[in-house]
Design an enzyme around this catalytic site. Structure first.
Site, mmCIF file in Angstrom:
data_model
loop_
_atom_site.group_PDB
_atom_site.id
_atom_site.type_symbol
_atom_site.label_atom_id
_atom_site.label_comp_id
_atom_site.label_asym_id
_atom_site.label_seq_id
_atom_site.Cartn_x
_atom_site.Cartn_y
_atom_site.Cartn_z
ATOM 1 N N CYS A 1 41.162 40.186 35.999
ATOM 2 C CA CYS A 1 41.014 41.643 36.085
ATOM 3 C C CYS A 1 41.107 42.254 34.695
ATOM 4 O O CYS A 1 41.861 41.793 33.830
ATOM 5 C CB CYS A 1 42.057 42.242 37.018
ATOM 6 N N HIS B 1 48.944 38.218 40.928
ATOM 7 C CA HIS B 1 47.713 37.498 40.678
ATOM 8 C C HIS B 1 48.035 36.090 40.161
ATOM 9 O O HIS B 1 49.132 35.831 39.652
ATOM 10 C CB HIS B 1 46.854 38.244 39.658
ATOM 11 N N CYS C 1 45.379 41.088 33.988
ATOM 12 C CA CYS C 1 45.473 39.651 33.712
ATOM 13 C C CYS C 1 44.784 39.288 32.398
ATOM 14 O O CYS C 1 45.254 38.402 31.678
ATOM 15 C CB CYS C 1 44.871 38.855 34.870
ATOM 16 N N GLU D 1 46.903 34.352 37.545
ATOM 17 C CA GLU D 1 47.155 34.232 36.109
ATOM 18 C C GLU D 1 48.543 34.766 35.745
ATOM 19 O O GLU D 1 49.239 34.192 34.896
ATOM 20 C CB GLU D 1 46.093 35.003 35.318
#
Length: 208
Positions: free
Chosen positions: A78, A53, A88, A55
């Site tokens: 998330c 992801h 995240c 982040e």
């Protein structure tokens, strides 16, 4: 708080995400900018195939420099992972970021407000819905997939920004064919305009 900088950095996150549309399915594309004052420390977007992801990549790249910084993300981080790894939102809280600014909410069952709640529970100031209308086109197909289970199909001259081209034989059952794409993880498909396939999809209400 500098609103002009907030707008500048969120628009940069949106641009970073837009450049990777069609490459991150089955996950939505997310742009992330981490800044301190008027300095951008890192900008990332969801990797090909949906992981890592945005982040996660950003925090791994700058380490301790993230502490106290402001994070701009185009979609709510998330709140839970389908794997055993930290979400995240957990990573952002553990990194000690000073503030998180979010454009769009995340309709996924792994988020849907959980990320925001995790951040707030950790004492991280959060602003949600910032420039949400500008980020909305990034997630039109993802929202459609979450609500219907089917990819969004659009007529387009090229496949730029799409997950794949929707293909079907003349006698195929189009709803079933579209369901197969959905089960495979696709969120946004394209067909050429003014074709028999586009016409059939439109007649069935399956063309956006």
């Amino acid at each position: 708080m500098n609103r002009a900088l907030d707008e500048q950095f969120m628009r940069r996150a949106i641009a970073v995400a837009r450049a990777r549309l069609g490459r991150t399915w089955p996950n939505p594309v997310v742009g992330c900018v981490i800044a301190r004052g008027d300095e951008v420390l890192i900008e990332t977007a969801t990797a090909d195939g949906g992981r890592p992801h945005a982040e996660e990549q950003a925090l791994a790249a700058i380490g301790e420099a993230a502490r106290g910084a402001t994070v701009y993300v185009t979609m709510e981080p998330c709140g839970q992972r389908s794997t055993d790894t930290p979400s995240c939102s957990e990573r952002l809280a553990l990194a000690g970021v000073g503030r998180v600014v979010i454009a769009a909410d995340n309709p996924s069952h792994l988020s849907s407000g959980r990320g925001l709640i995790r951040l707030q529970a950790a004492g991280v100031p959060v602003e949600s819905g910032f420039l949400a209308e500008e980020a909305a086109p990034l997630y039109r197909a993802f929202r459609h997939k979450v609500s219907t289970g089917l990819p969004l199909v659009e007529a387009a001259a090229t496949g730029e920004g799409f997950d794949a081209r929707f293909e079907a034989e003349p006698g195929d059952d189009l709803p079933n064919a579209l369901s197969r794409y959905g089960r495979a993880g696709y969120t946004r498909l394209w067909v050429e305009p003014a074709t028999d396939l586009a016409k059939r999809l439109k007649e069935l209400g399956l063309l956006a």
